[in-house]
Write a protein that holds these residues in place. Structure first.
Motif, PDB file in Angstrom:
ATOM      1  N   TYR A 118     -49.744 -11.214  54.214  1.00 52.66           N
ATOM      2  CA  TYR A 118     -48.492 -10.836  53.727  1.00 52.66           C
ATOM      3  C   TYR A 118     -47.785  -9.760  55.099  1.00 52.66           C
ATOM      4  O   TYR A 118     -46.675  -9.833  55.336  1.00 52.66           O
ATOM      5  CB  TYR A 118     -48.541  -9.799  52.564  1.00 52.66           C
ATOM      6  CG  TYR A 118     -47.378  -9.060  52.291  1.00 52.66           C
ATOM      7  CD1 TYR A 118     -46.410  -9.644  51.514  1.00 52.66           C
ATOM      8  CD2 TYR A 118     -47.470  -7.649  52.389  1.00 52.66           C
ATOM      9  CE1 TYR A 118     -45.361  -9.025  50.877  1.00 52.66           C
ATOM     10  CE2 TYR A 118     -46.198  -6.930  52.098  1.00 52.66           C
ATOM     11  CZ  TYR A 118     -45.263  -7.580  51.020  1.00 52.66           C
ATOM     12  OH  TYR A 118     -44.098  -7.085  50.881  1.00 52.66           O
ATOM     13  N   LYS A 119     -48.736  -9.256  55.745  1.00 49.27           N
ATOM     14  CA  LYS A 119     -48.177  -8.138  56.715  1.00 49.27           C
ATOM     15  C   LYS A 119     -47.557  -9.028  58.064  1.00 49.27           C
ATOM     16  O   LYS A 119     -46.453  -8.698  58.278  1.00 49.27           O
ATOM     17  CB  LYS A 119     -49.138  -6.929  57.034  1.00 49.27           C
ATOM     18  CG  LYS A 119     -49.498  -5.891  56.531  1.00 49.27           C
ATOM     19  CD  LYS A 119     -50.526  -5.107  57.212  1.00 49.27           C
ATOM     20  CE  LYS A 119     -50.965  -3.836  56.236  1.00 49.27           C
ATOM     21  NZ  LYS A 119     -51.707  -3.058  56.960  1.00 49.27           N
ATOM     22  N   ARG A 120     -48.300 -10.296  58.190  1.00 46.80           N
ATOM     23  CA  ARG A 120     -47.778 -11.074  59.212  1.00 46.80           C
ATOM     24  C   ARG A 120     -46.678 -11.900  58.925  1.00 46.80           C
ATOM     25  O   ARG A 120     -45.439 -11.726  59.526  1.00 46.80           O
ATOM     26  CB  ARG A 120     -48.937 -12.309  59.354  1.00 46.80           C
ATOM     27  CG  ARG A 120     -48.373 -13.060  60.448  1.00 46.80           C
ATOM     28  CD  ARG A 120     -48.087 -12.615  61.600  1.00 46.80           C
ATOM     29  NE  ARG A 120     -47.865 -13.469  62.751  1.00 46.80           N
ATOM     30  CZ  ARG A 120     -47.132 -13.360  63.738  1.00 46.80           C
ATOM     31  NH1 ARG A 120     -47.106 -12.019  64.347  1.00 46.80           N
ATOM     32  NH2 ARG A 120     -46.779 -14.394  64.781  1.00 46.80           N
ATOM     33  N   GLN A 121     -46.286 -12.049  57.552  1.00 49.53           N
ATOM     34  CA  GLN A 121     -45.099 -12.914  56.790  1.00 49.53           C
ATOM     35  C   GLN A 121     -43.835 -11.635  56.918  1.00 49.53           C
ATOM     36  O   GLN A 121     -42.668 -11.823  57.310  1.00 49.53           O
ATOM     37  CB  GLN A 121     -45.162 -13.139  55.330  1.00 49.53           C
ATOM     38  CG  GLN A 121     -46.180 -14.302  55.542  1.00 49.53           C
ATOM     39  CD  GLN A 121     -46.323 -14.604  54.091  1.00 49.53           C
ATOM     40  OE1 GLN A 121     -45.965 -14.005  52.998  1.00 49.53           O
ATOM     41  NE2 GLN A 121     -46.927 -15.814  53.712  1.00 49.53           N
ATOM     42  N   GLN A 122     -44.275 -10.379  56.749  1.00 51.23           N
ATOM     43  CA  GLN A 122     -43.157  -9.310  56.933  1.00 51.23           C
ATOM     44  C   GLN A 122     -42.608  -9.123  58.322  1.00 51.23           C
ATOM     45  O   GLN A 122     -41.569  -8.886  58.530  1.00 51.23           O
ATOM     46  CB  GLN A 122     -43.846  -7.957  56.364  1.00 51.23           C
ATOM     47  CG  GLN A 122     -43.966  -8.043  54.713  1.00 51.23           C
ATOM     48  CD  GLN A 122     -42.536  -7.791  53.900  1.00 51.23           C
ATOM     49  OE1 GLN A 122     -42.184  -8.931  53.680  1.00 51.23           O
ATOM     50  NE2 GLN A 122     -41.774  -6.928  53.929  1.00 51.23           N
ATOM     51  N   GLU A 123     -43.885  -9.101  58.984  1.00 43.77           N
ATOM     52  CA  GLU A 123     -43.339  -8.836  60.443  1.00 43.77           C
ATOM     53  C   GLU A 123     -42.554  -9.977  61.035  1.00 43.77           C
ATOM     54  O   GLU A 123     -41.493  -9.770  61.804  1.00 43.77           O
ATOM     55  CB  GLU A 123     -44.656  -8.805  61.348  1.00 43.77           C
ATOM     56  CG  GLU A 123     -45.359  -7.535  61.019  1.00 43.77           C
ATOM     57  CD  GLU A 123     -46.687  -7.477  61.751  1.00 43.77           C
ATOM     58  OE1 GLU A 123     -47.049  -8.426  62.507  1.00 43.77           O
ATOM     59  OE2 GLU A 123     -47.317  -6.477  61.911  1.00 43.77           O
ATOM     60  N   ARG A 125     -40.601 -11.949  59.104  1.00 42.09           N
ATOM     61  CA  ARG A 125     -39.263 -11.678  58.452  1.00 42.09           C
ATOM     62  C   ARG A 125     -38.473 -10.389  59.115  1.00 42.09           C
ATOM     63  O   ARG A 125     -37.277 -10.776  59.313  1.00 42.09           O
ATOM     64  CB  ARG A 125     -39.412 -11.274  57.101  1.00 42.09           C
ATOM     65  CG  ARG A 125     -37.996 -11.545  56.212  1.00 42.09           C
ATOM     66  CD  ARG A 125     -38.309 -11.180  54.779  1.00 42.09           C
ATOM     67  NE  ARG A 125     -39.079 -12.160  54.078  1.00 42.09           N
ATOM     68  CZ  ARG A 125     -40.635 -12.233  53.791  1.00 42.09           C
ATOM     69  NH1 ARG A 125     -41.233 -11.004  53.799  1.00 42.09           N
ATOM     70  NH2 ARG A 125     -41.101 -13.362  53.163  1.00 42.09           N
ATOM     71  N   ASN A 126     -39.039  -9.434  59.419  1.00 47.32           N
ATOM     72  CA  ASN A 126     -38.260  -8.279  60.231  1.00 47.32           C
ATOM     73  C   ASN A 126     -37.920  -8.856  61.490  1.00 47.32           C
ATOM     74  O   ASN A 126     -36.737  -8.609  61.910  1.00 47.32           O
ATOM     75  CB  ASN A 126     -39.105  -7.145  60.141  1.00 47.32           C
ATOM     76  CG  ASN A 126     -39.361  -6.393  59.150  1.00 47.32           C
ATOM     77  OD1 ASN A 126     -38.619  -6.385  57.924  1.00 47.32           O
ATOM     78  ND2 ASN A 126     -40.489  -5.584  58.933  1.00 47.32           N
ATOM     79  N   ALA A 186     -34.424  -2.625  58.487  1.00 48.21           N
ATOM     80  CA  ALA A 186     -35.613  -3.351  59.240  1.00 48.21           C
ATOM     81  C   ALA A 186     -36.314  -2.420  60.143  1.00 48.21           C
ATOM     82  O   ALA A 186     -37.624  -2.444  60.078  1.00 48.21           O
ATOM     83  CB  ALA A 186     -35.082  -4.660  59.888  1.00 48.21           C
ATOM     84  N   ASP A 189     -39.588   0.646  58.715  1.00 48.51           N
ATOM     85  CA  ASP A 189     -40.858   0.408  58.622  1.00 48.51           C
ATOM     86  C   ASP A 189     -41.584   0.865  59.975  1.00 48.51           C
ATOM     87  O   ASP A 189     -42.729   1.182  60.050  1.00 48.51           O
ATOM     88  CB  ASP A 189     -41.264  -1.166  58.463  1.00 48.51           C
ATOM     89  CG  ASP A 189     -41.012  -1.476  56.815  1.00 48.51           C
ATOM     90  OD1 ASP A 189     -40.964  -0.563  56.139  1.00 48.51           O
ATOM     91  OD2 ASP A 189     -40.793  -2.642  56.733  1.00 48.51           O
TER      92      ASP A 189
END
Length: 354
Positions: A118-123, A125-126, A186, A189
């Motif tokens: 999930y963190k990788r996906q958020q990174e 996406r950001n 963005a 975080d």
């Protein structure tokens, strides 16, 4: 687990043991009644006491053997809301406990793996958002410069074309501010990585922020005024973002009122070294039932929904940035007369944050 809870969990075994011991003593009594003098009464008492003693020894040994596991469970339960809470339980005694430990470890590993994904996906996406914002800022800037060139070259009397060019320029400015808001969202975080605290003149930062809105102020007959001067410790870029949100909101909710409106900025130095900035407009104000929620994310309020321009993120981001900088942001309002936002720069600011 306390000793009382341990004994309650084994109450069935204790009662069964006592029942069997009592049944055995009863058989001895019946046998002694059948053959008098076969078993002395003292011997039966000794057997009963010895049986109870063995029970106590077994319970004590079992409790000492499993006490460490129970302490691990207790600590893990108290830290259940933490990411590494389940990892505390790592040592079982019985086969059943070892299965529980293995299950918790597997569940914790699966959770951490999913969290990392999930963190990788958020990174990603950001990263995409940042790239997209930077990509879009170029054409928007080109549109603004072209509209400035068009306005310079338009001959007098072409009011319709001039009004259209100014309208396009205004929409380009709105797009620029929207992109800036997305960019700061963005970056929130990674706030600590994009921070530069230094002592800066608040009045100069405020004057620069007001000047960036002068076209809208002139168009909607809003007259800003800055009273007072002070130096504060803050991040200039982030505090400029907060000021832009407050000024933009004041213009947004003041432009619908007819006639000229004032936009007052009051900078005051308080006792103890604190500095306050009051932003007071003469707009439509905030309804009382909306006021407690204006800093919630995505909350637009009744006035925001009626205007159709509110995203519900501006004040939330302003409040969040102020909190991370060690400042405070509050609001007061009288419906129909305007609103007052108070930004307080506390002594020490971010240096006293936990």
């Amino acid at each position: 687990m306390t000793l009382t809870a341990f004994l309650k969990d084994r109450l069935v075994y204790i009662m069964t043991f006592l029942f069997l011991a009592g049944f055995a003593i009863l058989l001895f009594v019946l046998e002694n009644y059948r053959y008098p003098g076969l078993i002395e009464s003292g011997t039966m008492v000794y057997i009963a006491v010895f049986a109870v003693f063995l029970l106590i020894i077994w319970l004590a040994a079992d409790y000492v053997r499993q006490r460490h596991f129970y302490r691990q469970l207790q600590e893990a339960t108290e830290r259940a809301g933490e990411r590494d809470g389940a990892a505390i339980v790592n040592n079982g005694v019985t086969h059943e406990q070892k299965l529980v430990v293995a299950l918790l470890q597997e569940q914790n590993a699966a959770f951490l793996n999913e969290l990392n994904q999930y963190k990788r996906q958020q990174e990603l996406r950001n990263h995409f958002v940042l790239q997209w914002v930077h990509y879009m800022k170029t054409p928007v800037s080109v549109i603004d410069m072209q509209m400035q060139e068009v306005l310079r070259e338009l001959p007098l009397g072409e009011e319709a074309q001039r009004e259209a060019a100014q309208s396009i320029q205004e929409e380009a400015e709105r797009m620029t501010r929207g992109l800036e808001q997305m960019l700061h969202t963005a970056r929130l975080d990674k706030f600590a990585l994009d921070l530069h605290i230094r002592r800066r003149p608040l009045h100069e930062i405020l004057r620069s922020a007001v000047n960036s809105h002068k076209r809208l102020c002139i168009k909607h007959s809003i007259f800003p005024r800055i009273d007072g001067e002070a130096w504060v410790e803050s991040d200039e870029k982030w505090i400029t973002f907060v000021l832009n949100q407050l000024i933009g909101n004041s213009i947004k909710y003041s432009k619908t009122k007819p006639g000229s409106k004032n936009l007052q900025f009051r900078i005051k130095e308080q006792n103890g070294g604190a500095v306050t900035l009051e932003v007071e407009d003469e707009g439509i104000g905030i309804l009382p039932h909306d006021l407690p929620r204006i800093f919630d994310p995505f909350f637009t309020g009744e006035n925001g929904r009626s205007s159709g321009e509110s995203t519900g993120m501006g004040l939330y981001l302003a409040k969040e940035v102020c909190s991370r900088l060690g400042h405070s942001l509050t609001a007061e309002s009288v419906p129909g007369k305007g609103a007052v936002f108070t930004l307080t720069f506390k002594p020490g600011g971010i240096h006293v944050m936990e």
